[in-house]
Design a protein around this motif. Structure first.
Motif, PDB file in Angstrom:
ATOM      1  N   PHE A  71       0.825  -1.204   0.000  1.00 40.25           N
ATOM      2  CA  PHE A  71       0.000   0.000   0.000  1.00 40.25           C
ATOM      3  C   PHE A  71       0.860   1.256   0.000  1.00 40.25           C
ATOM      4  CE2 PHE A  71      -1.616   3.478   2.557  1.00 40.25           C
ATOM      5  CZ  PHE A  71      -2.643   3.905   1.743  1.00 40.25           C
ATOM      6  N   GLN A  72       1.890   1.286   0.868  1.00 38.96           N
ATOM      7  CA  GLN A  72       2.755   2.460   0.931  1.00 38.96           C
ATOM      8  C   GLN A  72       3.459   2.711  -0.398  1.00 38.96           C
ATOM      9  OE1 GLN A  72       5.219   1.694   4.440  1.00 38.96           O
ATOM     10  NE2 GLN A  72       4.363   3.560   5.311  1.00 38.96           N
ATOM     11  N   ALA A  73       3.919   1.656  -1.044  1.00 42.51           N
ATOM     12  CA  ALA A  73       4.580   1.799  -2.339  1.00 42.51           C
ATOM     13  C   ALA A  73       3.612   2.369  -3.373  1.00 42.51           C
ATOM     14  CB  ALA A  73       5.125   0.458  -2.803  1.00 42.51           C
ATOM     15  N   ALA A  74       2.411   1.833  -3.415  1.00 42.98           N
ATOM     16  CA  ALA A  74       1.418   2.311  -4.378  1.00 42.98           C
ATOM     17  C   ALA A  74       1.026   3.761  -4.093  1.00 42.98           C
ATOM     18  CB  ALA A  74       0.185   1.412  -4.347  1.00 42.98           C
ATOM     19  N   ALA A  75       0.851   4.098  -2.819  1.00 46.76           N
ATOM     20  CA  ALA A  75       0.448   5.456  -2.447  1.00 46.76           C
ATOM     21  C   ALA A  75       1.536   6.466  -2.784  1.00 46.76           C
ATOM     22  CB  ALA A  75       0.115   5.517  -0.962  1.00 46.76           C
ATOM     23  N   SER A  76       2.788   6.133  -2.498  1.00 49.59           N
ATOM     24  CA  SER A  76       3.866   7.073  -2.804  1.00 49.59           C
ATOM     25  C   SER A  76       4.057   7.216  -4.309  1.00 49.59           C
ATOM     26  CB  SER A  76       5.170   6.663  -2.116  1.00 49.59           C
ATOM     27  OG  SER A  76       5.597   5.416  -2.588  1.00 49.59           O
ATOM     28  N   ASP A  77       3.891   6.114  -5.070  1.00 51.12           N
ATOM     29  CA  ASP A  77       3.961   6.202  -6.532  1.00 51.12           C
ATOM     30  C   ASP A  77       2.852   7.101  -7.063  1.00 51.12           C
ATOM     31  OD1 ASP A  77       6.128   4.533  -6.609  1.00 51.12           O
ATOM     32  OD2 ASP A  77       5.010   2.754  -7.262  1.00 51.12           O
ATOM     33  N   GLU A  78       1.644   6.900  -6.570  1.00 50.76           N
ATOM     34  CA  GLU A  78       0.507   7.713  -7.008  1.00 50.76           C
ATOM     35  C   GLU A  78       0.751   9.187  -6.700  1.00 50.76           C
ATOM     36  OE1 GLU A  78      -4.131   8.536  -5.847  1.00 50.76           O
ATOM     37  OE2 GLU A  78      -3.214   6.653  -5.233  1.00 50.76           O
ATOM     38  N   ASP A  79       1.242   9.458  -5.497  1.00 54.45           N
ATOM     39  CA  ASP A  79       1.505  10.832  -5.093  1.00 54.45           C
ATOM     40  C   ASP A  79       2.567  11.465  -5.989  1.00 54.45           C
ATOM     41  OD1 ASP A  79       0.580  12.752  -3.249  1.00 54.45           O
ATOM     42  OD2 ASP A  79       2.504  12.639  -2.197  1.00 54.45           O
ATOM     43  N   PHE A  80       3.622  10.707  -6.289  1.00 51.54           N
ATOM     44  CA  PHE A  80       4.702  11.214  -7.131  1.00 51.54           C
ATOM     45  C   PHE A  80       4.192  11.508  -8.532  1.00 51.54           C
ATOM     46  CE2 PHE A  80       7.997  10.300 -10.302  1.00 51.54           C
ATOM     47  CZ  PHE A  80       8.880  11.323 -10.006  1.00 51.54           C
ATOM     48  N   TYR A  81       3.480  10.559  -9.130  1.00 50.38           N
ATOM     49  CA  TYR A  81       3.000  10.751 -10.498  1.00 50.38           C
ATOM     50  C   TYR A  81       1.961  11.862 -10.590  1.00 50.38           C
ATOM     51  CZ  TYR A  81       5.646   6.658 -11.801  1.00 50.38           C
ATOM     52  OH  TYR A  81       6.671   5.782 -12.026  1.00 50.38           O
ATOM     53  N   MET A  82       1.109  11.980  -9.576  1.00 44.00           N
ATOM     54  CA  MET A  82       0.120  13.054  -9.589  1.00 44.00           C
ATOM     55  C   MET A  82       0.796  14.416  -9.450  1.00 44.00           C
ATOM     56  SD  MET A  82      -2.715  11.810 -10.317  1.00 44.00           S
ATOM     57  CE  MET A  82      -3.742  13.239 -10.075  1.00 44.00           C
TER      58      MET A  82
END
Length: 175
Positions: A71-82
């Motif tokens: 979850f943390q990996a997905a959330a940080s990726d989403e935050d970075f790409y957004m």
């Protein structure tokens, strides 16, 4: 455990907590026996559990640790790409706005509108189109309500304040 990179948090994000009672991991809407048959794990009062509010799912042990890391990996990726997307979008709109003389004229026109009109996005767009500020009207039409309110607060009210200050200074100079 300290996170170097902090991502945006939302209400349905999973979180760690201490259990308030004994139970069985898995989907809490299912009966205990069915969760046990599916291979879920029993936990005791006071154990660390990972709770997913959206599906009311509880995880414990290694399965919970792995799920939280994922979850943390997905959330940080989403935050970075957004953030990349928002930066590129802002650059594009800022380049258009800063170089466009129409933008400054439209801002000046909008600062003359009554505040009750500025609260209604569709009214502002109609006024801009009537006055020939098509580009600015299209720009505002693409904004969400929150973006529009921020724009009005930051840009239009700032322009109104500048006008008022200029009027006060010109009156002082005349005296």
């Amino acid at each position: 455990m300290s996170n170097v990179f902090e991502y945006n948090r939302y209400k349905d994000d999973p979180f760690w907590m201490k259990s308030k009672y004994d139970g069985v991991s898995g989907e809490q809407r299912l009966p205990v026996q069915r969760r046990l048959r599916k291979g879920e794990v029993k936990f005791k009062k006071g154990d660390e559990i990972l709770y997913y509010p959206k599906g009311k799912v509880i995880l414990v042990g290694k399965k919970a640790e792995q799920a939280y890391r994922d979850f943390q990996a997905a959330a940080s990726d989403e935050d970075f790409y957004m953030s990349q997307y928002e930066e590129s979008k802002m650059k594009k709109t800022n380049e258009i706005k800063l170089t466009s003389p129409e933008y400054k004229k439209a801002l000046n026109f909008m600062s003359g509108l009554h505040t009750s009109i500025l609260k209604a996005k569709d009214k502002v767009i109609k006024f801009l189109k009537r006055k020939g500020f098509e580009e600015m009207a299209d720009e505002l039409a693409n904004m969400t309500k929150g973006e529009f309110n921020n724009f009005v607060t930051r840009k239009v009210y700032e322009q109104k304040l500048r006008k008022q200050i200029r009027n006060i200074l010109s009156e002082i100079v005349k005296k």
